[in-house]
Design a protein around this motif. Sequence first.
Motif, short mmCIF file in Angstrom:
data_model
loop_
_atom_site.label_atom_id
_atom_site.label_comp_id
_atom_site.label_asym_id
_atom_site.label_seq_id
_atom_site.Cartn_x
_atom_site.Cartn_y
_atom_site.Cartn_z
N GLU A 1 0.82 -1.24 -0.10
CA GLU A 1 0.03 0.16 0.00
C GLU A 1 0.87 1.28 0.07
O GLU A 1 1.76 1.50 1.06
CB GLU A 1 -1.03 -0.03 1.26
N ILE A 2 0.84 2.03 -1.07
CA ILE A 2 1.58 3.05 -1.30
C ILE A 2 0.92 4.66 -1.30
O ILE A 2 0.18 4.52 -2.11
CB ILE A 2 2.50 2.73 -2.80
N GLN A 3 1.33 5.52 -0.56
CA GLN A 3 0.79 6.81 -0.52
C GLN A 3 1.95 7.80 -1.17
O GLN A 3 3.16 7.57 -0.71
CB GLN A 3 0.56 7.20 0.88
N ILE A 4 1.69 8.54 -2.43
CA ILE A 4 2.65 9.61 -2.86
C ILE A 4 1.89 10.87 -2.73
O ILE A 4 0.56 11.26 -2.78
CB ILE A 4 2.59 9.06 -4.19
N ALA A 5 2.84 11.67 -3.03
CA ALA A 5 2.40 13.26 -3.25
C ALA A 5 2.15 13.52 -4.66
O ALA A 5 2.52 12.69 -5.75
CB ALA A 5 3.70 14.09 -2.77
N PRO A 6 1.62 14.42 -5.05
CA PRO A 6 1.20 14.95 -6.33
C PRO A 6 2.53 14.94 -7.51
O PRO A 6 2.28 14.47 -8.34
CB PRO A 6 0.67 16.41 -6.50
N ASP A 7 3.63 15.24 -6.84
CA ASP A 7 4.98 15.10 -7.61
C ASP A 7 5.77 13.73 -7.80
O ASP A 7 6.39 13.69 -8.32
CB ASP A 7 5.80 16.28 -7.16
N GLY A 8 4.70 12.66 -7.05
CA GLY A 8 5.57 11.31 -7.10
C GLY A 8 6.33 10.95 -5.88
O GLY A 8 6.59 9.95 -5.89
N LEU B 1 5.35 9.21 0.11
CA LEU B 1 4.89 9.54 1.59
C LEU B 1 5.02 8.27 2.63
O LEU B 1 5.22 8.71 3.89
CB LEU B 1 3.47 10.28 1.39
N ASN B 2 4.44 7.32 2.24
CA ASN B 2 4.26 6.17 2.94
C ASN B 2 4.18 4.86 2.41
O ASN B 2 3.58 4.89 1.00
CB ASN B 2 3.27 6.25 4.04
N VAL B 3 4.70 3.61 2.88
CA VAL B 3 4.51 2.49 2.09
C VAL B 3 4.17 1.41 3.25
O VAL B 3 5.32 1.45 4.46
CB VAL B 3 5.65 2.02 1.47
N ASN B 4 3.41 0.49 3.06
CA ASN B 4 3.18 -0.59 4.13
C ASN B 4 2.93 -2.01 3.44
O ASN B 4 2.24 -1.97 2.32
CB ASN B 4 1.90 -0.35 4.75
N ALA B 5 3.36 -2.84 3.93
CA ALA B 5 3.16 -4.29 3.49
C ALA B 5 1.59 -4.75 4.05
O ALA B 5 1.60 -5.25 5.22
CB ALA B 5 4.26 -5.38 3.85
N LYS B 6 0.72 -5.46 3.21
CA LYS B 6 -0.67 -5.82 3.60
C LYS B 6 -0.81 -7.31 3.77
O LYS B 6 -1.79 -7.72 3.87
CB LYS B 6 -1.66 -4.89 2.89
N GLY B 7 0.31 -7.95 3.17
CA GLY B 7 -0.06 -9.46 3.04
C GLY B 7 1.38 -9.83 2.11
O GLY B 7 1.54 -9.13 1.34
N GLY B 8 1.32 -11.18 2.04
CA GLY B 8 2.42 -12.06 1.29
C GLY B 8 3.52 -12.73 2.03
O GLY B 8 3.48 -12.70 3.25
N ASP B 9 4.54 -12.89 1.15
CA ASP B 9 5.79 -13.70 1.75
C ASP B 9 6.45 -12.44 2.69
O ASP B 9 6.70 -11.48 2.23
CB ASP B 9 6.74 -14.08 0.85
N ASP B 10 6.93 -13.09 4.12
CA ASP B 10 7.65 -11.85 4.50
C ASP B 10 8.88 -11.46 4.41
O ASP B 10 9.20 -10.23 4.22
CB ASP B 10 7.57 -12.38 6.38
N TYR C 1 -4.04 11.65 -10.31
CA TYR C 1 -3.58 11.64 -8.77
C TYR C 1 -4.48 11.30 -7.77
O TYR C 1 -4.19 10.40 -6.92
CB TYR C 1 -2.81 13.07 -8.63
N ASN C 2 -5.82 11.91 -8.06
CA ASN C 2 -6.89 11.10 -7.09
C ASN C 2 -6.92 9.80 -6.98
O ASN C 2 -7.36 9.12 -5.87
CB ASN C 2 -8.18 12.07 -7.27
N GLN C 3 -6.71 9.03 -8.22
CA GLN C 3 -6.85 7.50 -7.79
C GLN C 3 -5.58 6.86 -7.43
O GLN C 3 -5.89 5.73 -7.29
CB GLN C 3 -7.13 7.15 -9.41
N VAL C 4 -4.46 7.55 -7.60
CA VAL C 4 -3.14 6.79 -7.27
C VAL C 4 -2.52 7.37 -5.97
O VAL C 4 -1.50 6.85 -5.79
CB VAL C 4 -2.19 6.79 -8.54
N LYS C 5 -2.87 8.40 -5.42
CA LYS C 5 -2.28 8.95 -4.33
C LYS C 5 -2.12 7.85 -3.21
O LYS C 5 -1.15 7.85 -2.40
CB LYS C 5 -2.85 10.17 -4.01
N THR C 6 -3.25 7.09 -3.12
CA THR C 6 -3.12 6.06 -2.22
C THR C 6 -3.44 4.62 -3.05
O THR C 6 -4.70 4.29 -3.35
CB THR C 6 -3.91 6.05 -0.96
N MET C 7 -2.51 3.95 -3.31
CA MET C 7 -2.66 2.53 -4.37
C MET C 7 -2.04 1.37 -3.73
O MET C 7 -1.12 1.37 -2.75
CB MET C 7 -2.02 2.94 -5.78
#
Length: 350
Positions: free
Chosen positions: A295-302, A305-314, A337-343
């Motif tokens: 789960e990735i959060q980005i600013a308008p310039d790319g 801002l933040n990244v988290n692991a939500k599942g899968g191989d550790d 941007y509005n669709q990918v700012k938290t993807m």
Amino acid sequence: MSNKLNSKLSVPVLISIILHGIIIVILGYRFMQDSDANFGSINGNSIDAIMVDPSVLNEQYQRQLQSQINQQSAHNQRQEQINSQTDEFLQKQFEQQEQLKQLEKERQELAEKQRLEQIAANEAAKEAERAIKEAEKAVQEAKERAAREAERIAQEAKEKAEKEARERAEKEAKERAEKEAKERAEKEAKERAEKEAKERAEKEAKEKAAKEAAEKAAKEKAARARAEQAKRDKELNQLLGGLTSGSSNSSSGTPNRRGVSNGELGKYISLVQTAIRNNFNNPNGLYSGKNCILEIQIAPDGLLLNVNAKGGDDALCREALTATKLAVIPKPTSALYNQVKTMTIDFQPK
């Protein structure tokens, strides 16, 4: 041995001959005495010239004649006895000689047999000695062959052990080098990631501070502009006597947004995954076939801002988080941007 046997046989023969000779001498001597005595008694007596009776003389003569006959008979008997004894002696002597011949023959046969046996024994001894020497030689050769074979086996075992030890040492050294290289690479990647993350964090902090300062300045400027506008409006209303207050209606509108296609969204997400893969380390395809939900959060310039692991191989998620923090995420369009700012991205290494 033959000389000793001859000496043993010669002594009894010599004694026998001497005894027989003594007996013959004694018998001859007695015979001569008897003859001399008879001769003296017949012819050696003197006869007196005496008148005798012819009948007496005849009787005496007859007695003397009978005596002579008897003596002669006794002499003949003795002679026969002597002859018989002599014959018996000679026969015994002949038998003894035959026995001696037989004994000598047996002695010679025994000596020949002993000589042949001695020759055979000597040959057997020589053969046994030769066999012993050959056996000793064979034993020595067998010992030498066994020693050479043992030495060869020991040398082969030594070479095999050295080869195995060398191969094991090379394998261990290779594994240790690979492990050290991997650990060093991981350490360097971690340090680089930490350094870049720190630099990015510092940059983000600076950018954020600058952005906040800019936003604050913009807000303050807008607030001052609104205040000045309100002041001017108030002054204008006071001048116009409130004619304009309430006569003009402010209109609000919603800006039109251009729609975003799924193709543009998929293309952007693919670009983000490529940026992450460019910084992802997958040695020998270790993580192939595995995935991690990010789960990735980005600013308008790319900017990340933040990244988290939500599942899968550790393990894969740990590497993916590091790679995402190192990645340069492309700047999205304002419409996207509005669709990918938290993807959310299903990251799968290749």
